[in-house]
Design an enzyme around this catalytic site. Structure first.
Site, PDB file in Angstrom:
ATOM      1  N   SER A 116       0.832  -1.202   0.000  1.00 39.64           N
ATOM      2  CA  SER A 116       0.000   0.000   0.000  1.00 39.64           C
ATOM      3  C   SER A 116       0.862   1.245   0.000  1.00 39.64           C
ATOM      4  CB  SER A 116      -0.855   0.002   1.258  1.00 39.64           C
ATOM      5  OG  SER A 116       0.022   0.126   2.370  1.00 39.64           O
ATOM      6  N   LYS A 117       0.248   2.292  -0.476  1.00 32.45           N
ATOM      7  CA  LYS A 117       0.904   3.598  -0.521  1.00 32.45           C
ATOM      8  C   LYS A 117       1.422   4.010   0.842  1.00 32.45           C
ATOM      9  CE  LYS A 117      -2.161   6.002  -3.549  1.00 32.45           C
ATOM     10  NZ  LYS A 117      -3.060   7.085  -3.639  1.00 32.45           N
ATOM     11  N   ARG A 118       0.716   3.545   1.833  1.00 36.40           N
ATOM     12  CA  ARG A 118       1.003   3.932   3.199  1.00 36.40           C
ATOM     13  C   ARG A 118       2.436   3.557   3.581  1.00 36.40           C
ATOM     14  NH1 ARG A 118       1.702   4.803   7.321  1.00 36.40           N
ATOM     15  NH2 ARG A 118       0.690   4.715   9.377  1.00 36.40           N
TER      16      ARG A 118
END
Ligand code: GLU
Length: 482
Positions: free
Chosen positions: A258-260
């Site tokens: 994920s981008k996170r």
């Protein structure tokens, strides 16, 4: 035997995802191995989230990786159009066909009612799903509601008799995957605005585009029984299904990439100087096990392509491995390749560097050399210092909250130029409750690490909205550790 036809079907929302490159690669290789066709279909039915800009980035990124398609929205083909928003009449016709056949029904329930059902189910710890109220309407009742102009959607009428189940064979797991129909929701297939949902559009298109193998990420596995039912309702042949394991963050939790936690945009990798053949090799190392050696190319994967070569455990997206691989290729590559890498001759890398240079040129001097300014633009993990944040004169928890809210707010926005990005960020100041000075320092320190004098919004635009959002989250994590 029919010609092998496979597809990659990305939704053009935001930056092109590494997962799209990963799935596209294996679809492409199967098509090439069988002398078949690789199709690009743009799934843009969620109009509020899709953009032309994102679509163009998908085209560019796939071409950069060397995964050229045989049919697609930009080049046409026998089974077009290849953009779902241009096929609405087709989906409507098929949705109505299912209603006529008794496999689907109109549902007139309001959003409020659906929210209420969900609330009750959630608080009772029951699985959420439609309660089937409109299934019971006779066709006359439904017709009179439609004639009265009542808003409605179309839902699948899942057979819920005891023991009813739906299964399909997964080429990678080499077994039947079985779902109890009771677990399958009466899925909406056509929305009130006449747009199809993913399920109907995907099945209708895969059928009309004569797709023989659906190779996609494991996250779609729970959608597949709904798709199988649709094929059965229509009486169509079912293609082969292969669900590739999800890429995971290389952390303890093994969460879906994920981008996170990671940059996930192909555009980002390209801009940072990762070479396309390195990305391809890296994708193969994650999911494909055909040989012992570490080198894979599109050609070698194509030659050895076999569903037996895919693992079912989820590979970690390991940056250390990727960086080592990039280094390996650089050391072994031709001098020309090396020079081109160092001089950033790659067009995108050069463009990225050029926009950075435009910002820093007048700031470079003996005390603050090129490296001093340029570094932050290429960093993945920013290095923050507590002192920089102390200077804002607000509690870390307050700053962290502003960062969290601002990141959330930016994530939902579409911005297409520097001015819009600036307005979005500036527009949030009032909501932050910080003075203008405190707010600007918060944004600056979180995104550029220091209070130093790079022009803020020019720099942020070069980093890009996704990059900025990711930096805000990193800063928030930094503050939360303290
Ligand atoms: N539009 C879906 C995506 O964004 C396609 C999934 C599929 O391949 O069926 O990945």
């Amino acid at each position: 035997m029919s010609e092998t036809r496979v597809r990659i079907a990305p939704s053009p929302t935001g930056d092109p995802h590494v997962g799209t490159g990963y799935i596209a690669l294996f679809n492409y290789c199967l098509a090439k191995k069988d002398g078949g066709k690789f199709i690009l279909r743009i799934e843009d039915t969620d109009q509020s989230r899709c953009s032309k800009e994102s679509e163009n980035m998908i085209f560019d990124s796939l071409r950069w990786l060397g995964l050229e398609w045989d049919e697609g929205p930009d080049i046409g083909g026998e089974y077009g159009p290849y953009r779902q928003s241009e096929r609405l009449d087709i989906y409507k016709k098929y949705a109505n066909e299912l209603v006529e056949k008794g496999h689907a029904y109109q549902c007139f329930c309001s959003k409020e009612r659906l929210d209420q059902i969900r609330k009750v189910q959630t608080s009772a710890n029951r699985p959420t799903g439609y309660d089937g109220q409109c299934r019971r309407l006779s066709s006359e009742e439904a017709k009179s509601k439609i004639d009265n102009g009542e808003a409605h959607v179309i839902r699948m009428k899942i057979d819920r008799t005891d023991g009813a189940q739906t299964s399909f064979y997964d080429e990678i797991r080499k077994k039947d995957i079985c779902y109890q129909n009771k677990e399958i929701d009466d899925q909406v297939i056509l929305k009130g605005d006449g747009f199809p949902t993913y399920h109907l559009a995907s099945v209708v298109d895969d059928y009309l585009m004569k797709i023989t193998h659906v190779i996609r990420g494991e996250e779609w596995m729970t959608s597949t029984p709904k798709h199988i039912l649709l094929y059965q309702y229509f009486g169509w042949d079912i293609p082969k299904f292969a669900h590739l394991s999800l890429l995971r963050n290389a952390d303890k939790n093994k969460s879906k990439i994920s981008k996170r936690k990671n940059p996930v945009s192909l555009t980002w990798f390209r801009a940072c100087g990762y070479m396309p053949h390195v990305m391809i090799n890296f994708f193969a190392l994650m999911g494909y096990h055909a040989q012992d050696e570490e080198k894979f190319t599109i050609d070698t994967i194509t030659k050895s392509f076999d569903f037996n070569n895919f693992g079912t455990s989820s590979p970690a997206f390991d940056f250390i491995k990727l960086n080592n691989l990039n280094g390996l290729y650089l050391r072994e590559g031709s001098q020309e390749e090396f020079i081109s890498y160092i001089c950033q001759k790659d067009k995108d890398q050069a463009d990225y560097l050029k926009s950075i240079l435009a910002i820093i040129q007048e700031r470079v001097d003996q005390d603050h050399p090129f490296q001093y300014w340029v570094e932050t633009f290429f960093k993945r993990a920013l290095v923050y210092s507590k002192e920089e944040f102390d200077a804002i004169k607000r509690e870390p928890a307050e700053i962290s909250k502003v960062l969290k809210d601002l990141a959330k707010y930016l994530e939902k926005l579409q911005v297409t130029n520097e001015q819009e990005l600036k307005e979005a960020i500036m527009g949030f100041q009032e909501k932050s409750g910080f003075s203008s000075k405190q707010y600007m320092m918060t944004v600056r320190v979180s995104t550029l690490e220091k209070k130093y004098s790079l022009p803020l919004f020019e720099s942020l635009w070069v980093i890009g909205k996704d990059g900025v959002t990711q930096r805000l989250k990193q800063a928030k994590d930094f503050l939360n550790q303290k």
